[in-house]
Structure formats: C-alpha cells, structure tokens
Write a protein that holds these residues in place. Structure first.
Motif, PDB file in Angstrom:
ATOM      1  N   UNK A 184       0.820  -1.209   0.000  1.00 33.92           N
ATOM      2  CA  UNK A 184       0.000   0.000   0.000  1.00 33.92           C
ATOM      3  C   UNK A 184       0.860   1.268   0.000  1.00 33.92           C
ATOM      4  N   UNK A 185       2.115   1.134   0.401  1.00 32.60           N
ATOM      5  CA  UNK A 185       2.986   2.317   0.479  1.00 32.60           C
ATOM      6  C   UNK A 185       3.741   2.551  -0.840  1.00 32.60           C
ATOM      7  N   UNK A 186       3.543   1.651  -1.797  1.00 31.61           N
ATOM      8  CA  UNK A 186       4.290   1.737  -3.062  1.00 31.61           C
ATOM      9  C   UNK A 186       4.186   3.115  -3.738  1.00 31.61           C
ATOM     10  N   UNK A 187       2.970   3.683  -3.883  1.00 29.09           N
ATOM     11  CA  UNK A 187       2.888   4.986  -4.554  1.00 29.09           C
ATOM     12  C   UNK A 187       3.714   6.061  -3.832  1.00 29.09           C
ATOM     13  N   UNK A 188       3.674   6.025  -2.516  1.00 33.12           N
ATOM     14  CA  UNK A 188       4.432   7.027  -1.754  1.00 33.12           C
ATOM     15  C   UNK A 188       5.928   6.809  -1.964  1.00 33.12           C
ATOM     16  N   UNK A 189       6.311   5.548  -1.992  1.00 30.57           N
ATOM     17  CA  UNK A 189       7.721   5.210  -2.185  1.00 30.57           C
ATOM     18  C   UNK A 189       8.200   5.753  -3.536  1.00 30.57           C
ATOM     19  N   UNK A 190       7.407   5.503  -4.549  1.00 32.55           N
ATOM     20  CA  UNK A 190       7.767   5.964  -5.892  1.00 32.55           C
ATOM     21  C   UNK A 190       7.864   7.486  -5.926  1.00 32.55           C
ATOM     22  N   UNK A 191       6.867   8.135  -5.352  1.00 30.42           N
ATOM     23  CA  UNK A 191       6.853   9.603  -5.322  1.00 30.42           C
ATOM     24  C   UNK A 191       8.110  10.129  -4.624  1.00 30.42           C
ATOM     25  N   UNK A 192       8.418   9.537  -3.472  1.00 28.48           N
ATOM     26  CA  UNK A 192       9.572  10.008  -2.697  1.00 28.48           C
ATOM     27  C   UNK A 192      10.873   9.835  -3.471  1.00 28.48           C
ATOM     28  N   UNK A 193      11.017   8.710  -4.122  1.00 27.29           N
ATOM     29  CA  UNK A 193      12.256   8.472  -4.867  1.00 27.29           C
ATOM     30  C   UNK A 193      12.392   9.457  -6.032  1.00 27.29           C
ATOM     31  N   UNK A 194      11.245   9.702  -6.724  1.00 29.48           N
ATOM     32  CA  UNK A 194      11.284  10.656  -7.831  1.00 29.48           C
ATOM     33  C   UNK A 194      11.656  12.036  -7.307  1.00 29.48           C
ATOM     34  N   UNK A 195      11.035  12.413  -6.195  1.00 24.59           N
ATOM     35  CA  UNK A 195      11.282  13.740  -5.630  1.00 24.59           C
ATOM     36  C   UNK A 195      12.755  13.890  -5.246  1.00 24.59           C
ATOM     37  N   UNK A 196      13.302  12.854  -4.684  1.00 27.67           N
ATOM     38  CA  UNK A 196      14.699  12.860  -4.252  1.00 27.67           C
ATOM     39  C   UNK A 196      15.607  13.113  -5.459  1.00 27.67           C
ATOM     40  N   UNK A 197      15.357  12.368  -6.530  1.00 28.84           N
ATOM     41  CA  UNK A 197      16.199  12.482  -7.721  1.00 28.84           C
ATOM     42  C   UNK A 197      15.989  13.816  -8.444  1.00 28.84           C
ATOM     43  N   UNK A 198      14.728  14.264  -8.462  1.00 28.80           N
ATOM     44  CA  UNK A 198      14.453  15.562  -9.096  1.00 28.80           C
ATOM     45  C   UNK A 198      15.125  16.696  -8.320  1.00 28.80           C
ATOM     46  N   UNK A 199      15.139  16.570  -7.003  1.00 31.86           N
ATOM     47  CA  UNK A 199      15.805  17.569  -6.162  1.00 31.86           C
ATOM     48  C   UNK A 199      17.283  17.636  -6.496  1.00 31.86           C
ATOM     49  N   UNK A 200      17.882  16.469  -6.674  1.00 30.47           N
ATOM     50  CA  UNK A 200      19.308  16.420  -7.025  1.00 30.47           C
ATOM     51  C   UNK A 200      19.540  17.082  -8.370  1.00 30.47           C
ATOM     52  N   UNK A 201      18.617  16.840  -9.312  1.00 34.41           N
ATOM     53  CA  UNK A 201      18.763  17.439 -10.647  1.00 34.41           C
ATOM     54  C   UNK A 201      18.659  18.968 -10.572  1.00 34.41           C
ATOM     55  N   UNK A 202      17.664  19.438  -9.776  1.00 34.64           N
ATOM     56  CA  UNK A 202      17.492  20.888  -9.640  1.00 34.64           C
ATOM     57  C   UNK A 202      18.784  21.527  -9.132  1.00 34.64           C
ATOM     58  N   UNK A 203      19.444  20.830  -8.205  1.00 36.17           N
ATOM     59  CA  UNK A 203      20.673  21.376  -7.640  1.00 36.17           C
ATOM     60  C   UNK A 203      21.810  21.299  -8.667  1.00 36.17           C
ATOM     61  N   UNK A 204      21.864  20.181  -9.404  1.00 39.02           N
ATOM     62  CA  UNK A 204      22.933  20.021 -10.382  1.00 39.02           C
ATOM     63  C   UNK A 204      22.872  21.108 -11.449  1.00 39.02           C
ATOM     64  N   UNK A 205      21.652  21.514 -11.785  1.00 40.84           N
ATOM     65  CA  UNK A 205      21.491  22.535 -12.823  1.00 40.84           C
ATOM     66  C   UNK A 205      21.391  23.943 -12.239  1.00 40.84           C
ATOM     67  N   UNK A 206      21.621  24.045 -10.932  1.00 38.12           N
ATOM     68  CA  UNK A 206      21.385  25.334 -10.264  1.00 38.12           C
ATOM     69  C   UNK A 206      22.445  26.349 -10.622  1.00 38.12           C
ATOM     70  N   UNK A 207      21.993  27.555 -10.887  1.00 40.40           N
ATOM     71  CA  UNK A 207      22.959  28.630 -11.160  1.00 40.40           C
ATOM     72  C   UNK A 207      22.750  29.726 -10.138  1.00 40.40           C
ATOM     73  N   UNK A 208      23.807  30.047  -9.410  1.00 37.15           N
ATOM     74  CA  UNK A 208      23.682  31.112  -8.414  1.00 37.15           C
ATOM     75  C   UNK A 208      23.744  32.466  -9.116  1.00 37.15           C
TER      76      UNK A 208
END
Lengths: 184, 256, 360
Positions: free
Chosen positions: A160-184
C-alpha cells in the motif's frame, strides 16, 4: 569531506524530522559516527520543528549546535530563526516555492530550490522535503542517493505504500537534478 | 492409672506451619487465630512449598511472617498487591497471597488494590478488618463504624466529617477480575469453621487460575476498641456485623 | 559498518536492559520517556517476558520491588515527577537490599516540570538518596546512545553485585537523539546465586526466605547501618567512573555530565581551535562521585567551569571536591539560547562564557 553538519528547520508535519532520520539511516553506510537530534520542544504539530544531523568519521561531540555550516529551511518563519545562525562560509537551501524572503547574508551560499512546486508536479506536495534532501545530497555529496533510496525501501515495504515510495524516490532524484542545474 | 485413661483420639494439634515464634498479638486479638487458620488451610491444600505471603503494614507486618513458616515479605503501606503482582507474574506456579489490614488496604492502598483487581491478577488477599489502626495506637480506619470512638475520632466517627465505613468485599464483587469475595469472622467456633471454608475456596480459585480472590475477616482489637476480649465478641455480633454482613458476595468459576 | 543499528537514547535504554537479561518491566507513561515502556510492551512478550503498565509510578516501583524479591532482573523508567513518586519505593529497595534498575529521563524544574524539553534538575535528588532514611544508590550518567546501551548492562550487574537499586539518568536530549550503536554483550564477573529470592520454599529445600524489616536480618539497627556504611565504602572505592578529554594540559577545566558533557566536549574542541586550553572531566558515576579526580585535576588549572542544565546542583559536589582556592564558575540553565520554550545550552555559549571568565 568526512564531516557534515546540517540543521533542518520547518513546520511540524512537513517531514522535517523524517528527512533528518533518513539522512542518518543512509549515512551509517559511509560514516563511522552519526547523530540525529530532533528539537521539537517549543511546539509540536504545526509549530516550528527542527533537527540537527551530523555525519562524521570522528567522534561527534555536541549533539546540538547553534551555528550550523549547512541549513535547510522549509518555511519563511523557520528561515528567520536560522538565517543569522549559519556559519560564515556556510550554505543554505530553502524551498523557493514558499519562501520569497530576501536573504540578508552575503557570506553564505543560498540555493532557492522550488521544492513544493516540483513535488506538486510529481504528484504530491508532501514530497517537498525529499526534493530538498535530494538537493542537499547533490550539493554536499555527503552520501550517495542510493543509500537514501535503500532506507526508503526499508521504511515503505508494504504494498500500500508503493505509490508514496515511488513519489519520494522521484522527488529525491528531481531535487538532485534541480541542484545540479542550479545557477547562483 | 493407665486403665482409667479414656481412649483419646487426637482431633487437632499445633499446625506444622506454625513457627516457634511465641506470638506477638495482644490478648483477645483475632490475628493469631487467623494466622493459625492460614497455617491449617495452606497445609490442607498442600501448598506450603510454593506459598509466598506478603504482609501489609500494621499488625500483619511482622506478626504473620514470623508466625507462618512459608516464604514471606513484609510490604510498605498498601503496596502488597503491586508487589504480589510482580511475584506472581514471575513465578506463576507459586501461590501468592497478601495479608492486609483495613488502613493498609482500605485507605493508603485502596488504589493499588483496586487496580490489581482491575487487572484480574491471579492473587488471594486476606483482608483483616478490625475497624481501627492497631499498630499506630487506635486511630480511625476507613472501616471504623459511625459513632465509634478512636483516638482521632474522640467523640465518635461523624458522618459529616469522616464519611461512611468502607465495604471492601462488596466493592470487590463489582469487579470483573474478581472470582471470589466473602466476609467472615472467627469470633465463634461455628464462624471459625465457615471462615476455614471461605479461605480454602479463595486459595482454590488461585490454584485454578481464576482471577482475584478475597476474604475479609471482621476481627477484634481489644486495645483499639477499649474493650476486654469477651466484650469484643459481643461488639462484633451486635455492632460490626450490622454494618458488615457475613457471606459470599461473589463466587464464580470463570471470569467474563 | 552496517552491523550497527540506529536507535534513540530511550530505545537504547530498553535494548540495553534486554541485552542484560531483563525480561520484566513495570512502568507508567510519562513524557519524555514513554518510548521505553512502549518498546518493552512490544518486545518483552516475544522473549517470554512480562510488561505491566501500572496504575502509577508508585505502583511501578512496588512491582519492581516485588519482581526484585522474586529474584529476577527487573526495571522501570520514568521522568522527574514520576521519579519523585518512586523515591519512597527506592528507599525500601535500598533498605532491604533488593537489586533493581530505575531510569530517570529528567525533565526541567520542580513540580510538573517541562516534559518536552531538556533539563538536568534532578541531580541532587538522585545523588543524595531520593527517598527517606539516608541511603545511597549508584547513579550512572551516560552521554551517548552506545554508552546508554552499555551502562544499562553495567547497571544490572552492579545492582546484583552490591544488592542495591541502581539509578541511570538521562534527559530529553539523550533520550530523543539517534545514534548508531553496536549491540554488544558486555562480560562481567560471575555473581552469587540469589538464594534470598522469594520462590516458594520447596525450591530452597524447604528453608523459607523471609524478608521482614532489614534490621532484623543484621541483628539490630546499628549493625544494619554499619553493614550499609561498609558497603558504600566498598562501592566508593571500586566503582567511580569518569572520563577526561584534553584535561592533561588544560588551563580551564570544565566539569559536566550527561548531555551537557557532550555539549561541553564540543566546546573544548572549539576552544582549542581558538587557542583556549580547555579540558573536560565528565563524571559517569554521579554517585560515587569522582571527587578525588576532580581534586587532583583542579589543583593544576587556573579555573574550573561547571556546565549543567539546571539551577546549579552538580557544582555543590564539584566545590566540595576541590581543596584549593581555584575559582569555580557555573554556567547553568540561564545560558539556553531560547529563554522561552525549549532552549539548549550550545557549545558556542560555553566558549562565550569562557571568554567572559578569562576577561575578568
């Protein structure tokens, strides 16, 4: 680097303590010492909630710190509590979707990550914390994302927690991408 | 001479479990009789090897352990049911019983006692009700009768200042965790025999693993009452038993 | 490194107890220690143990007393107001020499105190004989989750060895913080059989065990107390535990225990980086107190600073230990960063205080 200290601060119920614990659980794979301290004393549930996480290969002295090198702020009111306390030369990640405050400090690096927007886009604003955690890990390379994903797998095993797990993993990776492409 | 001795048959004697301790109770006190009864019942049930007694504060404190030859501990005021709870949980095969007075069980230890009943602990309590604090010198107990003089009710217990006497077996009978609740006395030979029966049933409930069992003994305290031992017997018949009727209030073979 | 597990300090209390062979827990909920009874209620039945939620801390401590008399390793845990309720029972445990372990996750302040924040305000209570009659109990004060786990095992050993209640004190910070621990079993010297335990006399060859008043056992009040005094002397001689950090060459010695010692250790490092020669002595046993060690170290330094999250309690023992005129300063709860709710004494604040003292 074999030492990382982080203070996470935000509103109770948004997963401040959860990402702190995840970081710790994942960090045990790489660091000899690790410590997590939740300081939710002033107001539980809805009030300001904060925690400190330290990862180190040396014995960790104080479980609490007043001036962290790194801070992660999830709301405007929590930003006000932490901005002045970040060590000079340190860094701050904030949720740019919900915090528009101007940062007065110019001796720290500030990253505005649109965490809530990204999380909504992925399917639920409750994953904003994971976006921020991903951004933090990309920024510091404190531990590999895989370790956090493993920790999430352990915590969210039920079907039952599968959707949350998937969402969390995507969010984690997307967060990393946002930072990798971040320009100060 | 020998020929003149009638054919004697021994029908009773000193209980095996009665220690050599000479006894410490005041003349006319019923605690010594109840101690003897406990010795007899424990012997009859053959549980002396696994009996563990807990004596409350007051006249039970030293007297019971010194008199009855089984494992014992004395307990702080009113806490025997909590201590007995742990002992029984740790040694489920032991027969664990408390002996507590009216101040110990009914006043300072009532919360502790009621919660043990509430948990349905598999224990047995012998409740000694003599309507006064004996050891401390005859002060009012929760079971002191209305109008009865004690050193803290010099004009007699008054309803408006000191409230009503407490009825422990009746109260216990309302609790789901209780299997047996009775009141008896040892102030006449007939009642002594009835008390023996009640005590035996109470222990038997524990041996059968059925909840909490309780026997109250209405008993005399000559110095506390300011009466001689014989007048105490009349006082029990005429006054105490009016307030505290004898009988079984609950006797079930299984709990709901 | 993955053979380690992450636990909170409260969790480490429960796991340490089980590691020590404690299968019986009697407790009552109170913040900030409720994770301990919660863990025990879940885990003890799995190993054939018993968890009982009592009606009050008074109920808990007398269940512990009964359990100790029954000869098993038993414990309870509570927080300050509950500990006061238990104090009476601890006095009985001490009187009758029944081993038991009692954990106090301290709150801040008298009365209801504050459950949701730190505090070390029970120092005097735990070290000076919390109940009536003038007795001593060994008091252990760990400062990390691993040490909590280890000292729980030590606590059960010392309780059995000396037949005494042993108190272990932590606080909100230690109770709530998570650290990795190694689930190791400590080795101890063999202990004598508990032939005094209540089991029913058939298990003792028909010889009964009777615990009436302890004075009876030793033949009178004076004999009884002489025996206790002797025992306390033995404990003082053998069981003082402490830790020093950078104390060999320090100018200013900090004395602190528990979470405050951990924070002070952070301050020592910070200070050393700034050229301040700070050192730390951390009492691990609050009773017996490392008085001699403090006396010796203090004779070699210019200043002593006691750091404690209280009004000033530990400082009484520190001052009593010092034989010279070295000044003893105190940094207490007023040094918290937030004077409203919450608030913690941070290492940065300790440095500030050191600089202030040095400026004087």
């Amino acid at each position: 680097m074999d030492y990382h200290e982080l203070m996470i601060i935000g509103t109770g119920g948004r997963g401040v303590l959860l990402i702190g614990r995840l970081l710790l659980e994942a960090g045990i794979n790489k660091y000899k010492h690790a410590l997590f301290f939740p300081n939710y004393a002033p107001a539980m549930r809805g009030g300001e909630s904060e925690c400190t996480v330290v990862l180190s290969n040396n014995y960790i002295n104080s479980p609490v710190m007043f001036n962290p090198y790194f801070a992660l702020a999830m709301t405007s009111s929590s930003l006000q509590l932490i901005e002045d306390r970040i060590k000079s030369g340190g860094s701050l990640i904030l949720d740019g979707s919900v915090i528009s405050d101007e940062i007065k400090r110019n001796d720290i690096k500030t990253y505005r990550i649109p965490a809530t927007e990204k999380a909504v886009e992925l399917g639920g604003n409750q994953a904003a914390n994971m976006v921020l955690l991903g951004a933090y890990l990309e920024c510091t390379k404190a531990i590999s994302l895989n370790f956090v994903e493993d920790a999430l797998d352990r915590r969210l095993q039920e079907e039952s927690k599968k959707p949350i797990l998937t969402l969390n993993k995507m969010a984690l990776n997307e967060g990393a991408k946002l930072m990798a492409n971040y320009k100060i | 001479m020998e020929n003149n001795v009638p054919d004697l048959k021994k029908i009773t004697g000193r209980p095996k479990l009665r220690t050599d301790f000479p006894g410490m109770y005041c003349p006319g006190c019923h605690y010594g009789i109840i101690a003897r009864l406990l010795c007899e019942v424990i012997e009859e049930l053959g549980i002396e090897g696994k009996a563990i007694g807990l004596a409350g504060v007051g006249c039970s404190f030293g007297g019971m352990p010194l008199t009855i030859d089984v494992d014992w501990t004395s307990c702080p005021h009113g806490r025997a049911p909590a201590m007995a709870t742990a002992i029984k949980r740790i040694h489920p095969d032991a027969t664990v019983f408390t002996v507590q007075g009216d101040g110990d069980l009914g006043a300072i230890g009532l919360g502790c006692f009621m919660n043990a009943l509430g948990r349905g602990e598999n224990l047995t309590t012998v409740f000694l009700n003599n309507a006064v604090y004996g050891t401390t010198g005859g002060q009012m107990a929760p079971t002191t009768l209305l109008g009865m003089k004690t050193t803290t009710t010099p004009l007699g217990r008054e309803l408006k200042t000191s409230g009503y006497p407490l009825h422990i077996p009746e109260l216990a009978a309302t609790m789901k965790g209780v299997s047996y609740s009775a009141r008896c006395t040892v102030h006449t030979p007939a009642n002594f025999q009835k008390a023996r029966k009640a005590l035996k049933i109470a222990f038997q409930k524990q041996l059968n693993g059925i909840g909490y069992s309780l026997v109250e003994f209405v008993s005399a305290c000559p110095p506390g009452w300011g009466l001689n031992p014989l007048d105490c017997l009349d006082f029990i018949s005429e006054k105490m038993l009016k307030e505290y009727p004898l009988g079984e209030f609950k006797n079930v073979d299984s709990l709901d | 490194m993955s053979d380690r597990i992450f636990v909170s300090g409260n969790n480490a209390v429960a796991r340490g107890a089980i590691q020590a062979g404690c299968k019986y827990f009697f407790g009552y909920p109170i913040t900030p220690q409720s994770e301990i009874p919660e863990y025990m209620s879940r885990e003890l039945p799995k190993i054939g143990g018993v968890f009982v939620q009592s009606e009050s801390e008074s109920g808990s401590i007398y269940m512990v007393y009964g359990g100790g008399l029954a000869g098993e390793r038993i414990m309870t845990s509570t927080s300050s107001p509950g500990f006061s309720l238990m104090a009476e029972g601890i006095s009985y445990l001490a009187e009758t020499e029944i081993p038991a372990v009692i954990v106090n996750v301290m709150r801040m302040g008298p009365g209801i105190g504050t459950g949701g924040q730190g505090g070390q305000t029970d120092y005097l209570q735990v070290t000076k004989g919390c109940g009536h009659g003038g007795y001593r109990a060994i008091v252990l004060a760990p400062a990390s989750c691993q040490e909590i786990f280890d000292l729980m095992q030590v606590a059960f050993f010392l309780a059995d060895k000396y037949r005494t209640p042993v108190l272990l004190v932590t606080d909100f910070i230690l109770g709530q913080m998570d650290e990795p621990i190694e689930l190791r079993t400590l080795e101890f010297e063999p202990l004598p059989k508990k032939d005094w335990a209540l089991t029913g006399k058939e298990k003792r060859g028909g010889n009964r065990a009777a615990h009436i008043a302890a004075f009876f056992t030793y033949g009178g009040v004076v004999n009884y107390h002489m025996k206790q005094i002797e025992k306390y002397k033995e404990i003082k001689k053998a069981e003082v535990r402490y830790e020093t950090y950078m104390a060999e060459d320090c100018d200013l010695l900090i004395v602190a225990y528990g979470s405050s010692a951990r924070i002070a250790r952070g301050a020592v490092d910070m200070g050393r980086n700034k050229g301040l020669k700070l050192g730390l002595l951390r009492p691990i046993t609050l009773w017996p107190f490392p008085a001699e060690q403090i006396s010796q170290l203090s004779s070699k330094v210019q200043k002593v600073l006691v750091v404690e999250d209280s009004q000033g309690q530990l400082i009484e023992d520190v001052e009593a230990s010092i034989k010279t005129s070295v000044p003893v300063h105190l940094l207490g709860m007023w040094a918290r960063h937030n004077t409203g709710g919450g608030g913690i004494i941070h290492p940065e604040r300790i440095i500030e205080e050191v600089e202030k003292i040095n400026g004087k």
